[in-house]
Design a protein around this motif. Structure first.
Motif, short mmCIF file in Angstrom:
data_model
loop_
_atom_site.label_atom_id
_atom_site.label_comp_id
_atom_site.label_asym_id
_atom_site.label_seq_id
_atom_site.Cartn_x
_atom_site.Cartn_y
_atom_site.Cartn_z
N LYS A 188 20.61 1.37 7.38
CA LYS A 188 21.99 1.22 6.90
C LYS A 188 22.02 1.08 5.39
N TYR A 189 21.10 0.28 4.84
CA TYR A 189 21.05 0.11 3.39
C TYR A 189 20.79 1.46 2.70
N HIS A 190 19.87 2.24 3.28
CA HIS A 190 19.59 3.56 2.70
C HIS A 190 20.80 4.48 2.83
N VAL A 212 17.10 -1.10 11.71
CA VAL A 212 18.46 -0.58 11.69
C VAL A 212 19.15 -0.97 10.38
N THR A 213 18.99 -2.23 9.98
CA THR A 213 19.59 -2.68 8.72
C THR A 213 18.99 -1.93 7.55
N GLU A 253 0.82 -1.21 0.00
CA GLU A 253 0.00 0.00 0.00
C GLU A 253 0.85 1.26 0.00
N ASP A 254 2.16 1.12 0.22
CA ASP A 254 3.05 2.29 0.30
C ASP A 254 3.54 2.68 -1.08
N GLU A 294 9.28 7.41 5.38
CA GLU A 294 8.05 7.31 4.58
C GLU A 294 8.38 7.53 3.10
N GLY A 295 7.99 6.60 2.27
CA GLY A 295 8.15 6.75 0.84
C GLY A 295 9.53 6.44 0.31
N VAL A 296 10.41 5.87 1.13
CA VAL A 296 11.76 5.58 0.65
C VAL A 296 11.98 4.09 0.37
N GLY A 297 10.98 3.27 0.63
CA GLY A 297 11.11 1.85 0.34
C GLY A 297 11.67 1.07 1.52
N VAL A 298 11.24 -0.18 1.64
CA VAL A 298 11.71 -1.05 2.70
C VAL A 298 12.72 -2.02 2.11
#
Length: 270
Positions: free
Chosen positions: A69-71, A65-66, A18-19, A55-59
């Motif tokens: 870190k990926y972002h 925390v991980t 839904e995001d 919000e809106g940056v993707g999981v």
């Protein structure tokens, strides 16, 4: 089931996600602000805790925390390449990226990742601000700067630079002085002194170790050159500035574009 098949099943399920991802324009404007050396815009972004806002940056990971870190790695990679495109020396850009990404190994909370993000983006931004204010050089001179940065721990001569660029030493010497206002030897000395300042401030290396690491002919020569450039001996400089935080508002002896400083920490993201 392969990962591809798993993705096809997820994609086919209309209500699985839904995001929606935020528009990329905001992120690219942020990256460009860093590459342009726009300190105020980048600091404001940090104060608004944009990196912390997921919000809106993707999981990218189920672990918060991980995921952050990926972002962080993605942001660092994008900033590194954009700063390189805007003129930062290749080796400096990627060594800086490697340095900050390695710091993630010792970080275990979201707030720590956010603080590291702010330090990283402000570091790149300040370096680019100084670079863009001081640099309007030709391709040959930019190549010289690149070579000097990459070989700063070696003894560098005008002949070395000329050979690397495929031009005569006399031509390069005249061009360098014309475009930068200083001689090649003076520029090399200043960059070595900048690196020495960082070692004095952020390491426990001895004077002889620093002199050897930066290819000064002797410890006494290093001390003499440092005092002529900075106005005090290396020992006095270390006594005064050892582990002092970098304040980009008032930078009496703040690291230059080849330095490694610590801007004020704040919250976060593009």
């Amino acid at each position: 089931m392969s990962y591809k098949d798993e993705w096809l099943m997820i994609e086919a399920n209309d209500d699985i996600d839904e995001d929606f991802h935020r528009e990329p324009t905001e992120e690219f404007l942020f990256y460009r602000a860093v590459a342009n050396g726009d300190v105020e815009t980048v600091r404001r972004n940090c104060e608004q805790a944009r990196f912390e806002d997921q919000e809106g940056v993707g999981v990218l990971s189920r672990n918060p925390v991980t995921n952050m870190k990926y972002h962080f790695v993605v942001t660092t990679a994008m900033i590194t390449r954009m700063c390189r495109q805007y003129g930062m020396e290749l080796e400096q850009a990627f060594r800086l990226s490697d340095f900050y990404i390695r710091q993630l190994d010792d970080i275990h909370t979201e707030s720590e990742v956010c603080r590291l993000h702010d330090e990283m983006v402000m570091d790149y931004t300040e370096r680019m601000r100084k670079y863009r204010h001081s640099n309007a050089n030709s391709k040959h001179i930019n190549a010289c700067r690149e070579y000097i940065y990459s070989h700063i721990k070696e003894r560098i001569t005008i002949e070395d630079l000329a050979d690397a660029l495929g031009v005569s030493a006399s031509y390069l010497s005249r061009l360098f002085k014309k475009e930068t206002g200083v001689s090649v030897s003076a520029y090399i000395r200043d960059r070595k002194i900048d690196m020495a300042k960082n070692l004095l401030r952020f390491s426990d290396a001895s004077m002889i170790d620093i002199a050897n690491r930066l290819a000064f002919s002797s410890q006494s020569h290093f001390i003499q050159q440092f005092k002529e450039s900075v106005g005090m001996t290396p020992k006095k400089y270390r006594d005064k500035y050892y582990m002092v935080e970098w304040n980009i508002e008032s930078e009496p002896d703040a690291p230059t574009q080849d330095g490694c400083g610590k801007p004020p920490a704040g919250p976060d993201k593009p």
